[in-house]
Structures are given as C-alpha cells and as structure tokens.
Design an enzyme around this catalytic site. Structure first.
Site, short mmCIF file in Angstrom:
data_model
loop_
_atom_site.label_atom_id
_atom_site.label_comp_id
_atom_site.label_asym_id
_atom_site.label_seq_id
_atom_site.Cartn_x
_atom_site.Cartn_y
_atom_site.Cartn_z
CG HIS A 28 -1.90 -1.02 1.40
ND1 HIS A 28 -2.07 -1.73 2.56
CD2 HIS A 28 -2.82 -1.49 0.52
CE1 HIS A 28 -3.07 -2.60 2.41
NE2 HIS A 28 -3.54 -2.48 1.17
CE LYS B 176 -14.20 -6.04 3.03
NZ LYS B 176 -13.14 -5.39 2.26
NE ARG C 230 -3.10 -7.43 -4.33
CZ ARG C 230 -3.91 -7.77 -3.36
NH1 ARG C 230 -3.43 -7.98 -2.15
NH2 ARG C 230 -5.19 -7.93 -3.57
CB SER D 272 -4.52 -6.37 4.83
OG SER D 272 -4.08 -5.14 4.33
O1 PNS Z 1 -8.84 -2.95 0.52
P1 PNS Z 1 -10.10 -3.47 -0.12
O2 PNS Z 1 -11.02 -4.07 0.92
O3 PNS Z 1 -9.82 -4.39 -1.28
O4 PNS Z 1 -10.84 -2.17 -0.71
C1 PNS Z 1 -12.07 -2.28 -1.38
C2 PNS Z 1 -12.71 -0.91 -1.55
C3 PNS Z 1 -12.86 -0.21 -0.21
C4 PNS Z 1 -11.84 -0.07 -2.44
C5 PNS Z 1 -14.09 -1.15 -2.21
O5 PNS Z 1 -14.80 -2.10 -1.49
C6 PNS Z 1 -14.92 0.13 -2.26
O6 PNS Z 1 -14.65 1.02 -3.03
N1 PNS Z 1 -15.93 0.18 -1.39
C7 PNS Z 1 -16.78 1.35 -1.25
C8 PNS Z 1 -18.20 1.07 -1.73
C9 PNS Z 1 -18.34 1.41 -3.19
O7 PNS Z 1 -18.06 2.49 -3.63
N2 PNS Z 1 -18.80 0.38 -3.94
C10 PNS Z 1 -19.02 0.48 -5.35
C11 PNS Z 1 -17.74 0.29 -6.12
S1 PNS Z 1 -18.09 0.31 -7.83
#
Ligand code: PNS
Length: 158
Positions: free
Chosen positions: A17, A41, A90, A126
């Site tokens: 990150h 989560k 990744r 993570s």
């Molecule tokens: O670190 P992660 O858990 O892979 O991150 C995922 C994240 C937070 C980037 C994704 O779940 C997200 O953007 N969530 C917010 C909700 C949202 O906007 N959903 C629609 C995406 S198109």
C-alpha cells in the site's frame, strides 16, 4: 490541482500500500487515502487504529491526507475534490474485480488509474499479513515495524 483518492480497508497497511501511496504522490498533487469504515467486514483493527497507522506510516510523504468513508467511494471523492481513484494492481487475479469497480465508478463520474505493484510486493495482502502473524510466522520487511508490533498485540494470548 489534481487530487487522487486511494481507497481500501488497510487492515492493516502493508508496504505494498505504501509503495502505491508514494508513487501516487509523484503523479498527483494530493493523495487522500480513504479508509473504508464498514463494520459488516469485521476488521481486525478499528477504523481509528487503521487511520493512525496510515498517518504514522505516511508522515514523511508530501501531499498525503488520510480520511475515512462509509458508502460509495465516488461520494467521498466528490466530498474531498478528488478527480481520480488510484489503485494498485498486484496480479491478474485483481483485474476482474478492479475493472468492474473502475467501470462502475466511471459511470458515476470518477476515473480510475492503476499502478502496477512493485514485483517484491505482488503477493502481499493485509489478510495474509494477519494470518501469518496469528500463526506465529514472520513478516519482516513487508509492513512497517510498528505494524508488526500492533499485529502481535492483537494476537497476544491474554
Ligand atoms: O482494501 P479493499 O477491501 O480491497 O478495498 C475495497 C474498496 C474499499 C476499495 C471497495 O470495497 C470500495 O470502493 N468500497 C466502497 C463502496 C463502493 O463504492 N462500492 C461500489 C464500487 S463500484
């Protein structure tokens, strides 16, 4: 002025990150790291703990802010004036999900930009960091040293 939003769970922040944040600071005037606050989560670290670790780990970087969000990342982008979402990729396994989100977020008005993960960090996540420390393994060099201590505290037997 171009502001990028780097969203994620960061449970906890890894050196992968941090590599994305650092490289993003060279491409954008400001990078807002956006920590998802999503109790469903069931994260290991509270949102305050995740923010504090990110602030500490990015303290030396110029032009970085750390915030939290609930709901849609595009709404957070509008709140903070971010023009673009930046993410790290990744491996091909990240691609399908990231592409879906990028296309949906584009439909909702925000572009995405992807940075290819540094080869040393392509296998980092993570969840893997949490699992290895929980089972007594070592993750030196993969997260900041103080994050290793935080993980050990979480998994310490009472
Ligand atoms: O670190 P992660 O858990 O892979 O991150 C995922 C994240 C937070 C980037 C994704 O779940 C997200 O953007 N969530 C917010 C909700 C949202 O906007 N959903 C629609 C995406 S198109």
């Amino acid at each position: 002025m171009t502001t990028a939003c780097y969203p994620g769970s960061f449970d906890p922040v890894t050196n992968g990150h941090l590599d994305v944040v650092k490289r993003a600071t060279r491409l954008f005037d400001e990078v807002v790291v956006a920590v998802l606050e999503n109790p469903s989560k069931r994260p290991l670290f509270t949102v305050d703990e995740r923010v504090e670790m990110l602030r500490r780990a990015t303290a030396e970087f110029d032009g970085v802010k750390v915030g939290t969000f609930q709901g849609l990342v595009v709404d957070f982008c509008h709140q903070v004036g971010a023009d673009v979402i930046v993410k790290g990729l990744r491996a091909v396994t990240d691609f399908d999900y990231e592409m879906q989100m990028a296309q949906m977020n584009k439909r909702m008005g925000i572009e995405s930009a992807f940075l290819a993960a540094k080869p040393d960090y392509t296998y980092l996540s993570s969840s893997l960091m949490r699992e290895v420390v929980a089972l007594g393994g070592t993750i030196d060099g993969l997260v900041p040293d103080f994050v290793i201590e935080r993980l050990k505290e979480k998994f310490a037997k009472p």
